[in-house]
Design a protein around this motif. Structure first.
Motif, PDB file in Angstrom:
ATOM      1  N   ALA A 128       0.829  -1.205   0.000  1.00 11.56           N
ATOM      2  CA  ALA A 128       0.000   0.000   0.000  1.00 11.56           C
ATOM      3  C   ALA A 128       0.862   1.253   0.000  1.00 11.56           C
ATOM      4  CB  ALA A 128      -0.934  -0.004   1.208  1.00 11.56           C
ATOM      5  N   VAL A 129       1.920   1.253   0.809  1.00 11.68           N
ATOM      6  CA  VAL A 129       2.812   2.416   0.872  1.00 11.68           C
ATOM      7  C   VAL A 129       3.519   2.629  -0.466  1.00 11.68           C
ATOM      8  CG1 VAL A 129       4.920   3.315   1.931  1.00 11.68           C
ATOM      9  CG2 VAL A 129       3.145   2.309   3.363  1.00 11.68           C
ATOM     10  N   LYS A 130       3.975   1.534  -1.068  1.00 11.98           N
ATOM     11  CA  LYS A 130       4.672   1.664  -2.351  1.00 11.98           C
ATOM     12  C   LYS A 130       3.762   2.212  -3.435  1.00 11.98           C
ATOM     13  CE  LYS A 130       8.568  -1.546  -2.066  1.00 11.98           C
ATOM     14  NZ  LYS A 130       9.266  -2.679  -2.723  1.00 11.98           N
ATOM     15  N   LYS A 131       2.504   1.752  -3.462  1.00 15.08           N
ATOM     16  CA  LYS A 131       1.564   2.257  -4.466  1.00 15.08           C
ATOM     17  C   LYS A 131       1.266   3.737  -4.232  1.00 15.08           C
ATOM     18  CE  LYS A 131      -0.819  -2.104  -5.524  1.00 15.08           C
ATOM     19  NZ  LYS A 131      -2.114  -2.836  -5.458  1.00 15.08           N
ATOM     20  N   SER A 132       1.070   4.096  -2.991  1.00 15.75           N
ATOM     21  CA  SER A 132       0.795   5.489  -2.653  1.00 15.75           C
ATOM     22  C   SER A 132       2.001   6.375  -2.962  1.00 15.75           C
ATOM     23  CB  SER A 132       0.425   5.598  -1.176  1.00 15.75           C
ATOM     24  OG  SER A 132       0.053   6.918  -0.847  1.00 15.75           O
ATOM     25  N   LEU A 133       3.184   5.861  -2.640  1.00 17.92           N
ATOM     26  CA  LEU A 133       4.415   6.602  -2.928  1.00 17.92           C
ATOM     27  C   LEU A 133       4.605   6.791  -4.428  1.00 17.92           C
ATOM     28  CD1 LEU A 133       7.095   7.880  -2.056  1.00 17.92           C
ATOM     29  CD2 LEU A 133       8.090   5.582  -2.008  1.00 17.92           C
ATOM     30  N   ALA A 134       4.314   5.745  -5.208  1.00 19.32           N
ATOM     31  CA  ALA A 134       4.446   5.851  -6.667  1.00 19.32           C
ATOM     32  C   ALA A 134       3.520   6.923  -7.215  1.00 19.32           C
ATOM     33  CB  ALA A 134       4.145   4.504  -7.321  1.00 19.32           C
ATOM     34  N   ALA A 135       2.290   6.978  -6.693  1.00 18.23           N
ATOM     35  CA  ALA A 135       1.340   8.007  -7.139  1.00 18.23           C
ATOM     36  C   ALA A 135       1.830   9.405  -6.757  1.00 18.23           C
ATOM     37  CB  ALA A 135      -0.033   7.743  -6.533  1.00 18.23           C
ATOM     38  N   ALA A 136       2.379   9.526  -5.537  1.00 22.04           N
ATOM     39  CA  ALA A 136       2.891  10.818  -5.087  1.00 22.04           C
ATOM     40  C   ALA A 136       4.076  11.267  -5.942  1.00 22.04           C
ATOM     41  CB  ALA A 136       3.299  10.741  -3.614  1.00 22.04           C
ATOM     42  N   LEU A 137       4.954  10.330  -6.263  1.00 19.55           N
ATOM     43  CA  LEU A 137       6.115  10.665  -7.093  1.00 19.55           C
ATOM     44  C   LEU A 137       5.695  11.018  -8.520  1.00 19.55           C
ATOM     45  CD1 LEU A 137       8.700   7.991  -5.889  1.00 19.55           C
ATOM     46  CD2 LEU A 137       8.781  10.461  -5.490  1.00 19.55           C
ATOM     47  N   ASP A 138       4.650  10.352  -9.024  1.00 18.67           N
ATOM     48  CA  ASP A 138       4.134  10.716 -10.348  1.00 18.67           C
ATOM     49  C   ASP A 138       3.710  12.180 -10.359  1.00 18.67           C
ATOM     50  OD1 ASP A 138       4.537   8.202 -11.370  1.00 18.67           O
ATOM     51  OD2 ASP A 138       2.467   7.529 -11.093  1.00 18.67           O
ATOM     52  N   ASP A 139       2.947  12.590  -9.341  1.00 17.42           N
ATOM     53  CA  ASP A 139       2.505  13.986  -9.238  1.00 17.42           C
ATOM     54  C   ASP A 139       3.698  14.930  -9.108  1.00 17.42           C
ATOM     55  OD1 ASP A 139      -0.118  13.296  -9.410  1.00 17.42           O
ATOM     56  OD2 ASP A 139      -0.603  13.623  -7.296  1.00 17.42           O
ATOM     57  N   LEU A 140       4.639  14.526  -8.258  1.00 19.56           N
ATOM     58  CA  LEU A 140       5.822  15.351  -8.021  1.00 19.56           C
ATOM     59  C   LEU A 140       6.595  15.590  -9.319  1.00 19.56           C
ATOM     60  CD1 LEU A 140       7.885  16.560  -5.855  1.00 19.56           C
ATOM     61  CD2 LEU A 140       9.015  14.355  -6.018  1.00 19.56           C
ATOM     62  N   LEU A 141       6.809  14.524 -10.091  1.00 20.84           N
ATOM     63  CA  LEU A 141       7.601  14.646 -11.316  1.00 20.84           C
ATOM     64  C   LEU A 141       6.866  15.433 -12.394  1.00 20.84           C
ATOM     65  CD1 LEU A 141       9.196  11.084 -11.520  1.00 20.84           C
ATOM     66  CD2 LEU A 141      10.185  13.203 -10.628  1.00 20.84           C
ATOM     67  N   VAL A 142       5.533  15.329 -12.427  1.00 23.93           N
ATOM     68  CA  VAL A 142       4.761  16.147 -13.374  1.00 23.93           C
ATOM     69  C   VAL A 142       4.955  17.631 -13.056  1.00 23.93           C
ATOM     70  CG1 VAL A 142       2.410  16.821 -14.027  1.00 23.93           C
ATOM     71  CG2 VAL A 142       3.041  14.411 -13.957  1.00 23.93           C
ATOM     72  N   MET A 143       4.893  17.960 -11.776  1.00 26.45           N
ATOM     73  CA  MET A 143       5.072  19.354 -11.363  1.00 26.45           C
ATOM     74  C   MET A 143       6.497  19.832 -11.641  1.00 26.45           C
ATOM     75  SD  MET A 143       4.122  21.027  -7.671  1.00 26.45           S
ATOM     76  CE  MET A 143       4.251  22.802  -7.388  1.00 26.45           C
ATOM     77  N   ARG A 144       7.476  18.976 -11.386  1.00 34.05           N
ATOM     78  CA  ARG A 144       8.872  19.338 -11.649  1.00 34.05           C
ATOM     79  C   ARG A 144       9.112  19.541 -13.149  1.00 34.05           C
ATOM     80  NH1 ARG A 144      12.830  16.982  -7.301  1.00 34.05           N
ATOM     81  NH2 ARG A 144      14.215  16.583  -9.046  1.00 34.05           N
ATOM     82  N   ALA A 145       8.474  18.714 -13.977  1.00 34.39           N
ATOM     83  CA  ALA A 145       8.626  18.851 -15.429  1.00 34.39           C
ATOM     84  C   ALA A 145       7.976  20.145 -15.924  1.00 34.39           C
ATOM     85  CB  ALA A 145       8.016  17.654 -16.135  1.00 34.39           C
ATOM     86  N   ARG A 146       6.812  20.458 -15.364  1.00 40.22           N
ATOM     87  CA  ARG A 146       6.121  21.690 -15.761  1.00 40.22           C
ATOM     88  C   ARG A 146       6.958  22.923 -15.398  1.00 40.22           C
ATOM     89  NH1 ARG A 146       1.428  20.377 -14.022  1.00 40.22           N
ATOM     90  NH2 ARG A 146       1.656  21.207 -11.908  1.00 40.22           N
ATOM     91  N   GLU A 147       7.489  22.921 -14.184  1.00 38.97           N
ATOM     92  CA  GLU A 147       8.354  24.023 -13.757  1.00 38.97           C
ATOM     93  C   GLU A 147       9.628  24.065 -14.595  1.00 38.97           C
ATOM     94  OE1 GLU A 147       9.721  27.262 -11.474  1.00 38.97           O
ATOM     95  OE2 GLU A 147       7.733  26.353 -11.664  1.00 38.97           O
ATOM     96  N   GLY A 148      10.172  22.875 -14.927  1.00 36.42           N
ATOM     97  CA  GLY A 148      11.371  22.818 -15.772  1.00 36.42           C
ATOM     98  C   GLY A 148      11.131  23.416 -17.141  1.00 36.42           C
ATOM     99  N   GLY A 149       9.902  23.261 -17.669  1.00 36.15           N
ATOM    100  CA  GLY A 149       9.584  23.849 -18.967  1.00 36.15           C
ATOM    101  C   GLY A 149       9.665  25.362 -18.949  1.00 36.15           C
TER     102      GLY A 149
END
Length: 288
Positions: A128-149
């Motif tokens: 459960a923690v790994k799935k939740s962490l994966a979802a959180a990291l997905d959101d995090l990386l989307v935001m980092r990519a948007r800011e990187g743009g």
């Protein structure tokens, strides 16, 4: 290209366990992970840290993990040792502070870690923690990519302005020996030293200066560094360290160009280029 700042959240319920994970990332030269979990779940820390570092190369990532029974799951177990320890400490504090009243069963049961969902084992929690962490990291990386743009646009503007300055210096560079010869001739005339423009001594002096003030190699390397910078800006992987190295090398080339040319106009362009380089460095502090 990604920024190093961002936020993500995951909320997953599976097998009676609900795991909520939040990730915050800020600038840091190296990859660093800080994990906040309940004391009884401290064994999760290395698992969380490993998963984060698989996906984040640079930046400090702060991870908060909360685990509880999923909605609809009512079967709970009581950790008698933790309940007894809480009651003992509560009574000791009550006596020390001179407080009256009884410590109710409800108060004990609501203490952290006293109640646990049935089947609350690593086997149920970790997935459960790994799935939740994966979802959180997905959101995090989307935001980092948007800011990187957004950062990428500014970096391209700085690189374009520097490329234009390199071209201007290339136009001026061939005239430097000519101006030096004219300046030398004026000084000789002012000193009333009759030296013919075709005098081999004057020609030798001009030749030595022309060799010393040749900035062709520096300009070629600057163009190469700028080309590599643009290429890296199009990469999806971590490029921050590579870009920092390129800006460091460009700083050296611009310094050498200004020193060797010994020309007022070229020096002015070098100062302008170094100003753009400073802007570039400032933005690179945010790049993964």
């Amino acid at each position: 290209m990604k920024s190093m700042t961002g936020h993500g959240r995951g909320d997953v319920a599976t097998k009676g366990v609900r795991a909520v994970v939040e990730c915050f990332s800020v600038n840091r030269k190296q990859g660093e992970v800080s994990v906040a979990v309940p004391r009884e779940l401290s064994w999760l820390e290395p698992h969380v840290r490993e998963e984060v570092l698989k996906r984040v190369a640079r930046g400090k990532v702060q991870v908060s993990v909360t685990v509880e029974n999923a909605p609809g799951v009512t079967a709970q177990l009581i950790d008698e040792r933790r309940a007894g320890e809480f009651l003992r400490q509560a009574r000791a504090l009550q006596k020390k502070l001179g407080l009256a009243g009884e410590i109710s069963l409800q108060t004990v049961l609501t203490a952290p870690g006293v109640l646990k969902p049935e089947g609350d084992s690593g086997r149920d929690i970790l997935p459960a923690v790994k799935k939740s962490l994966a979802a959180a990291l997905d959101d995090l990386l989307v935001m980092r990519a948007r800011e990187g743009g957004h950062l990428k646009k500014e970096l391209i503007r700085c690189a374009s302005r520097m490329a234009a300055l390199v071209k201007k210096v290339r136009v001026l560079a061939p005239n430097v020996p000519k101006r030096q010869r004219e300046n030398l001739q004026r000084r000789l005339d002012a000193a009333r030293l009759p030296v013919d423009v075709l005098d081999p001594r004057l020609a030798a002096e001009i030749a030595v200066f022309a060799e010393r003030c040749d900035i062709t190699e520096e300009l070629t390397r600057l163009e190469s560094h700028l080309a590599q910078l643009r290429e890296n800006l199009e990469s999806d992987g971590p490029v921050g360290r590579t870009l920092e190295f390129l800006t460091q090398e460009m700083g050296r080339e611009w310094n050498t160009t200004g020193a060797k040319a010994n020309d007022a106009e070229i020096s002015r362009l070098v100062v302008e280029a170094k100003s753009e380089l400073d802007k570039l460095r400032e933005q690179l502090a945010n790049i993964e």
